[in-house]
Design a protein around this motif. Sequence first.
Motif, PDB file in Angstrom:
ATOM      1  N   ARG A   4       3.552  -0.838  -5.793  1.00 52.22           N
ATOM      2  CA  ARG A   4       2.877   0.114  -4.910  1.00 52.22           C
ATOM      3  C   ARG A   4       1.442   0.322  -5.403  1.00 52.22           C
ATOM      4  N   LYS A   6      -1.156   1.456 -10.236  1.00 48.18           N
ATOM      5  CA  LYS A   6      -0.048   0.861  -9.507  1.00 48.18           C
ATOM      6  C   LYS A   6       1.279   1.353 -10.083  1.00 48.18           C
ATOM      7  N   THR A  65       0.851  -1.192   0.000  1.00 49.03           N
ATOM      8  CA  THR A  65       0.000   0.000   0.000  1.00 49.03           C
ATOM      9  C   THR A  65       0.887   1.242   0.000  1.00 49.03           C
ATOM     10  N   ILE A  66       0.297   2.397  -0.274  1.00 52.66           N
ATOM     11  CA  ILE A  66       1.105   3.617  -0.256  1.00 52.66           C
ATOM     12  C   ILE A  66       1.566   3.966   1.158  1.00 52.66           C
ATOM     13  N   ILE A  81       8.816  -3.508  -5.689  1.00 53.28           N
ATOM     14  CA  ILE A  81       7.668  -3.143  -4.869  1.00 53.28           C
ATOM     15  C   ILE A  81       6.555  -2.650  -5.793  1.00 53.28           C
TER      16      ILE A  81
END
Length: 188
Positions: free
Chosen positions: A150, A180, A11-12, A148
Motif C-alpha cells: 500500500r 509504504k 494506492t490508498i 498488497i
Amino acid sequence: MRKLKLQVQMTIDGFVAGPNGELDWMWISGERDEAMFQKVIELADSCDTILLGRKMTPGFIQYWENVVDNQPHSVEQPLAQRMVSMRKIVFSRTQTAITGRNVEVENGDLADTIQALKNEPGKDMMVYGGANFVNSLISLNLIDEYYIFRNPVAIGAGLAIFKEQKPLKLQSSVAYKSGKVVEKYMPV
C-alpha cells in the motif's frame, strides 16, 4: 500443493495503476527502502514460477532483462537476476509465443491450468499483474495469499483488481520508512 501468491503495488484508494496504466505514483516518496526491497526479494525467493497477463508482459520482460544485461551496478540487480531466471508463464487468448528468457505462453482454461500448476512439484508461484489478469484470478478464487504494498498516495481514478466483494483476513501488516505498508491477506 503449491500456492499462488499475489504481490501488487496499490494506492490508498485501491488502484494498481492510473486510468491509462500509469505507475508514476509508486515513486512519489523518491526514497529507496532497503528493508522493503528485502521483503520483495524474500517473496521472490519463496517462488519458482511467475504468472503474467499478456498485456503487462512486454514491459515486465523488457525492464528486467535490460537491468540484467545493461545495468550491472544497479541496486535492482539481485531482483532482476531472479525475475529473468525464473520460469514465466504468460496467459493469453491471442498469442502463442512471446519473446523473453524462460517464457512460456499458456492459452488453455485459466482455472484448470492454475490448478494443474498448483499440483506440480516446486516452490510457490507469484503473480505481479496486470490488473485484468489479476481480477480474473481473484474472481475464480485462485489466489492463496495476497501481498498488497500500500503506497501513501491517492490518485482518484485508475485500474482496480477488486471488482466485486472479496472477504479477506489480514495476517500481517508492516509499515516501512518509505511510508509504504505491506499487508498480507488470506482468503476467508
